[in-house]
Design a protein around this motif. Structure first.
Motif, PDB file in Angstrom:
ATOM      1  N   VAL A  67       9.710   9.410  -4.806  1.00  0.00           N
ATOM      2  CA  VAL A  67      10.148   8.056  -5.160  1.00  0.00           C
ATOM      3  C   VAL A  67      10.634   7.319  -3.917  1.00  0.00           C
ATOM      4  N   MET A  68      11.380   8.011  -3.072  1.00  0.00           N
ATOM      5  CA  MET A  68      11.872   7.409  -1.831  1.00  0.00           C
ATOM      6  C   MET A  68      10.724   7.066  -0.878  1.00  0.00           C
ATOM      7  N   LEU A  69       9.698   7.900  -0.862  1.00  0.00           N
ATOM      8  CA  LEU A  69       8.570   7.683   0.039  1.00  0.00           C
ATOM      9  C   LEU A  69       7.653   6.556  -0.410  1.00  0.00           C
ATOM     10  N   HIS A  70       7.563   6.342  -1.727  1.00  0.00           N
ATOM     11  CA  HIS A  70       6.529   5.480  -2.281  1.00  0.00           C
ATOM     12  C   HIS A  70       6.526   4.085  -1.659  1.00  0.00           C
ATOM     13  N   ASP A  71       7.646   3.369  -1.749  1.00  0.00           N
ATOM     14  CA  ASP A  71       7.692   1.999  -1.233  1.00  0.00           C
ATOM     15  C   ASP A  71       7.536   1.957   0.275  1.00  0.00           C
ATOM     16  N   ALA A  72       8.108   2.940   0.967  1.00  0.00           N
ATOM     17  CA  ALA A  72       8.008   2.952   2.430  1.00  0.00           C
ATOM     18  C   ALA A  72       6.561   3.126   2.889  1.00  0.00           C
ATOM     19  N   VAL A  73       5.837   4.048   2.261  1.00  0.00           N
ATOM     20  CA  VAL A  73       4.435   4.281   2.608  1.00  0.00           C
ATOM     21  C   VAL A  73       3.592   3.053   2.291  1.00  0.00           C
ATOM     22  N   ARG A  74       3.821   2.441   1.127  1.00  0.00           N
ATOM     23  CA  ARG A  74       3.061   1.242   0.748  1.00  0.00           C
ATOM     24  C   ARG A  74       3.333   0.102   1.731  1.00  0.00           C
ATOM     25  N   ASP A  75       4.584  -0.023   2.157  1.00  0.00           N
ATOM     26  CA  ASP A  75       4.935  -1.084   3.097  1.00  0.00           C
ATOM     27  C   ASP A  75       4.190  -0.905   4.421  1.00  0.00           C
ATOM     28  N   VAL A  76       4.123   0.323   4.899  1.00  0.00           N
ATOM     29  CA  VAL A  76       3.407   0.602   6.150  1.00  0.00           C
ATOM     30  C   VAL A  76       1.927   0.244   6.010  1.00  0.00           C
ATOM     31  N   LEU A  77       1.318   0.647   4.921  1.00  0.00           N
ATOM     32  CA  LEU A  77      -0.114   0.396   4.725  1.00  0.00           C
ATOM     33  C   LEU A  77      -0.416  -1.089   4.545  1.00  0.00           C
ATOM     34  N   VAL A  78       0.457  -1.794   3.824  1.00  0.00           N
ATOM     35  CA  VAL A  78       0.259  -3.234   3.656  1.00  0.00           C
ATOM     36  C   VAL A  78       0.355  -3.937   5.000  1.00  0.00           C
ATOM     37  N   ARG A  79       1.319  -3.525   5.820  1.00  0.00           N
ATOM     38  CA  ARG A  79       1.475  -4.155   7.133  1.00  0.00           C
ATOM     39  C   ARG A  79       0.239  -3.912   7.994  1.00  0.00           C
ATOM     40  N   ILE A  80      -0.278  -2.702   7.983  1.00  0.00           N
ATOM     41  CA  ILE A  80      -1.488  -2.384   8.762  1.00  0.00           C
ATOM     42  C   ILE A  80      -2.674  -3.190   8.243  1.00  0.00           C
ATOM     43  N   ASP A  81      -2.818  -3.221   6.914  1.00  0.00           N
ATOM     44  CA  ASP A  81      -3.958  -3.909   6.306  1.00  0.00           C
ATOM     45  C   ASP A  81      -3.943  -5.397   6.624  1.00  0.00           C
ATOM     46  N   THR A  82      -2.771  -6.036   6.492  1.00  0.00           N
ATOM     47  CA  THR A  82      -2.703  -7.477   6.754  1.00  0.00           C
ATOM     48  C   THR A  82      -2.945  -7.790   8.221  1.00  0.00           C
ATOM     49  N   THR A  83      -2.544  -6.894   9.096  1.00  0.00           N
ATOM     50  CA  THR A  83      -2.755  -7.108  10.532  1.00  0.00           C
ATOM     51  C   THR A  83      -4.231  -6.991  10.883  1.00  0.00           C
ATOM     52  N   ILE A  84      -4.889  -5.975  10.342  1.00  0.00           N
ATOM     53  CA  ILE A  84      -6.307  -5.747  10.649  1.00  0.00           C
ATOM     54  C   ILE A  84      -7.195  -6.790   9.992  1.00  0.00           C
ATOM     55  N   ALA A  85      -6.854  -7.126   8.721  1.00  0.00           N
ATOM     56  CA  ALA A  85      -7.721  -8.023   7.953  1.00  0.00           C
ATOM     57  C   ALA A  85      -7.556  -9.485   8.347  1.00  0.00           C
TER      58      ALA A  85
END
Length: 311
Positions: A67-85
């Protein structure tokens, strides 16, 4: 690539597993076989020294660490995705990008048609995916599942940018032949009446009832509950029920239905309808275009000439 001995490719698998809580569905989400996803889960369990997903009855549940990891991991991936896309420019006449918006049926009736007409007038080729409003819609922003929310400003998250689109107020609608349509609608008559209310899908307290309780310490007798604001004026026809809906919505339906509009016989604050987007997408050229489109559509709501002719 590894970071602190963690294969960063596993972050995508971890996000899918924590979102789906199912190995097979997680694999389908990221186009991996069940065996590959099971192997990824085993490696993640070893790295974090935690089960992450555990069987509870007939379903899988997240451990406290997961549960603690879920939002943190999603935040990292969203940041990477928005930067690349992100692209340096956006042309709606050339792009076939799909924008996902979470909107209520009220916004779908009042605001969205004008925005679509403006997009069409520009020769836009973009696609829109309109999703129903849900509890805690900002969670979908943070998971990268929504590009934009259109919601009352009071429900916006403090963690992401907000821009007010327009204001509205609540009014009462009653059947033209009902007793409530005769004479003044006093507070006493309003409180004695049986009401139609909109209960948000997925639970939660109706917006108007929340305000009624917090501002006036009052409650209503609910004779009918529905999941849609837009049908409330239709449902009072032929009954002694009273509906409390947005003024813009009521005015649009007044010429089409045998209803009367009355002021809410209580001091009522206006509310602001706003749009909210993820903080990482503030400089996204496509989203800047979309926000401008919605702002222009909102500005035309009180301009009959502008809303009728979109040239």
């Amino acid at each position: 690539m590894r970071f602190k001995k963690l294969d960063l490719n596993l972050l995508v698998a971890l996000d899918a597993l924590l979102t789906e809580k199912n190995v097979t569905r997680a694999g389908e989400r990221v186009f991996l076989s069940q065996s590959t996803m099971s192997n990824a889960l085993a490696r993640l369990r070893q790295y974090f020294d935690d089960e992450l997903l555990v069987q509870v009855g007939g379903r899988m549940e997240l451990t406290p660490r997961a549960v603690m990891l879920h939002d943190a991991v999603r935040d990292v991936l969203v940041r990477i995705d928005t930067t690349i896309a992100a692209k340096p420019a956006f042309d709606p006449t050339e792009s076939d990008r799909e924008f996902t918006l979470f909107v209520s049926d009220y916004s779908m009736e009042v605001l969205i048609p004008g925005a679509l007409a403006l997009a069409s007038a520009q020769g836009s080729r973009v696609r829109f995916n309109l999703q129903p409003q849900v509890n805690q819609p900002y969670r979908h922003l943070e998971r990268g599942e929504a590009d934009l929310l259109i919601i009352p400003q009071t429900f916006c998250s403090p963690d992401h940018p907000v821009d007010v689109l327009f204001e509205d107020r609540f009014v009462c609608v009653v059947w033209r032949e009902s007793a409530l349509a005769q004479g003044e609608l006093t507070q006493e008559r309003y409180q004695r009446a049986r009401h139609v209310t909109m209960r948000p899908p997925g639970g939660g307290q109706p917006v108007f009832d929340t305000w009624l309780a917090s501002d006036h310490g009052l409650s209503r007798e609910i004779g009918l509950a529905t999941y849609s604001f837009g049908v409330i004026p239709h449902l009072v026809v032929g009954t002694d029920l009273i509906g409390t809906v947005h003024a813009r919505l009521a005015q649009r339906l007044l010429p089409l239905l045998p209803i009367e509009i009355r002021p809410v016989p209580l001091p009522m604050r206006a509310f602001s309808q706003a749009m909210q987007w993820h903080k990482y997408l503030t400089r996204d050229p496509g989203l800047i275009w979309l926000r401008g489109l919605l702002k222009e559509a909102a500005a035309r709501l009180d301009d009959p000439a502008g809303s009728a002719g979109l040239s």
